[in-house]
Write a protein that holds these residues in place. Structure first.
Motif: not given
Length: 368
Positions: A203-222
């Motif tokens: 939810d947090t990741v989606k909220a941050i991405c939507s603030e930048y108008r990014i709705h499609n992305a792959d995010i992977s954390l290590r």
């Protein structure tokens, strides 16, 4: 401009009021993303040529590396530059003696290091107060930052300067976040992690991405990343610079106070006026710049130990070495002979992908 400033202040106030827990993490992530966007908005007019960069700030990069002296007014930056490089930068007992950027060059272990005496910054510099924006813009171009602190002033000044630099996208003594962020055309937000996350959820990741108008992305954390790390990667304009805290005027404090200061990480005590520990400071600067010295050997002659070729430790292959000497050298390159710790045999024949070590000797053999 005032409206952007006001918005930044409102968000900072709201963040200060919000308690940090799992329930508010989503809201705080959103606020941090908004804040990063507003900060960027505040900084872009400066690069559009409005108002110009100001006298003395367009300093030509010279030497092998660049070190910037940053600090509040009257902490001894100019005295330090004068003692280290022999360059004259006006010194007086009042604040804001230095009004432009004064460059000086020091030769240390064969490397030419450019030192920049930047004008004193004040609180709120990241928002354009004083000449803060120009000072911090110049600091962004440095390979290492020397934050000069006054031993008799409160140590909280350290945190204030860090805050000013971080607000301008400079990350001190940090590595770039170990996470991958890739935009795509469709498929929504795909969030994966190889470790347990305590700071970020979908939810947090989606909220941050939507603030930048990014709705499609792959995010992977290590690793266990924070919302700030994700924002840094999305913004992409962050610079990661090593930093040393030079605590000046140690001749005016007691031994007990010095022992307390000794617990600071990345710290070096000096007295510029009495020239105490300036060698120790240069040693530390050299360590943080992490440079590699390579000596050249013309055919049939002894190696030239006087004038080494200086390479960054991140880019020190034979190819980088050739490019540093002349860009056309690679076209005629056949192989290289290397003496030193990077090879088993003395000399050893290597190709252009070979990684060199500090104080290796290299002889380039050209095609006939």
């Amino acid at each position: 401009m005032a409206t952007v400033m006001q918005k930044i202040k409102d968000i900072e106030d709201e963040m200060a009021r919000t308690q940090k827990n799992k329930a508010t993490a989503h809201h705080l992530g959103l606020l941090k993303a908004k804040l990063a966007k507003l900060r960027r908005e505040l900084l872009t007019p400066a690069s559009k040529g409005a108002g110009g960069a100001g006298e003395g700030f367009d300093v030509t990069k010279s030497g092998d590396s660049r070190v910037g002296l940053v600090g509040f007014p009257s902490v001894g930056k100019s005295t330090l530059l004068n003692k280290l490089t022999g360059t004259f930068s006006e010194v007086a007992s009042y604040e804001f003696t230095t009004l432009t950027c004064i460059p000086g060059v020091i030769t240390y272990r064969g490397a030419k290091i450019q030192l920049l005496d930047l004008p004193g910054i004040i609180e709120g510099a990241k928002d354009g107060k004083g000449r803060g924006r120009q000072v911090i813009s110049t600091a962004r171009t440095c390979n290492c930052i020397l934050i000069v602190l006054d031993a008799i002033k409160p140590i909280t000044h350290k945190r204030l300067i860090e805050k000013e630099l971080e607000g301008f996208g400079i990350r001190l003594n940090k590595e770039p976040p170990n996470l991958t962020f890739r935009r795509k055309d469709k498929g929504g937000i795909n969030f994966t992690s190889t470790v347990t996350n305590t700071n970020l959820d979908l939810d947090t990741v989606k909220a941050i991405c939507s603030e930048y108008r990014i709705h499609n992305a792959d995010i992977s954390l290590r690793y266990d990343a924070t919302a700030d790390d994700l924002i840094d990667v999305i913004e992409g304009s962050r610079v990661y610079i090593p930093c040393i805290y030079a605590v000046n005027k140690i001749d005016q404090i007691t031994l007990e106070e010095l022992e307390v200061l000794d617990k600071l990480p990345h710290y070096c005590p000096v007295s510029a006026h009495l020239e105490w520990n300036l060698d120790g400071l240069l040693e530390k600067v050299w360590e943080y710049l992490d440079l590699t010295r390579i000596y050249t050997k013309p055919k049939g002659m002894n190696p030239d130990y006087e004038d080494p070729v200086i390479l960054s430790s991140k880019r020190r292959t034979v190819e980088d070495f050739c490019n540093r000497i002349h860009k056309d050298m690679l076209k005629q390159f056949k192989y290289a002979l290397v003496w030193g710790s990077s090879v088993k045999h003395k000399p050893q024949r290597v190709g252009k992908e070979h990684e060199l070590e500090d104080e290796d000797v290299v002889q380039i053999i050209k095609k006939v």
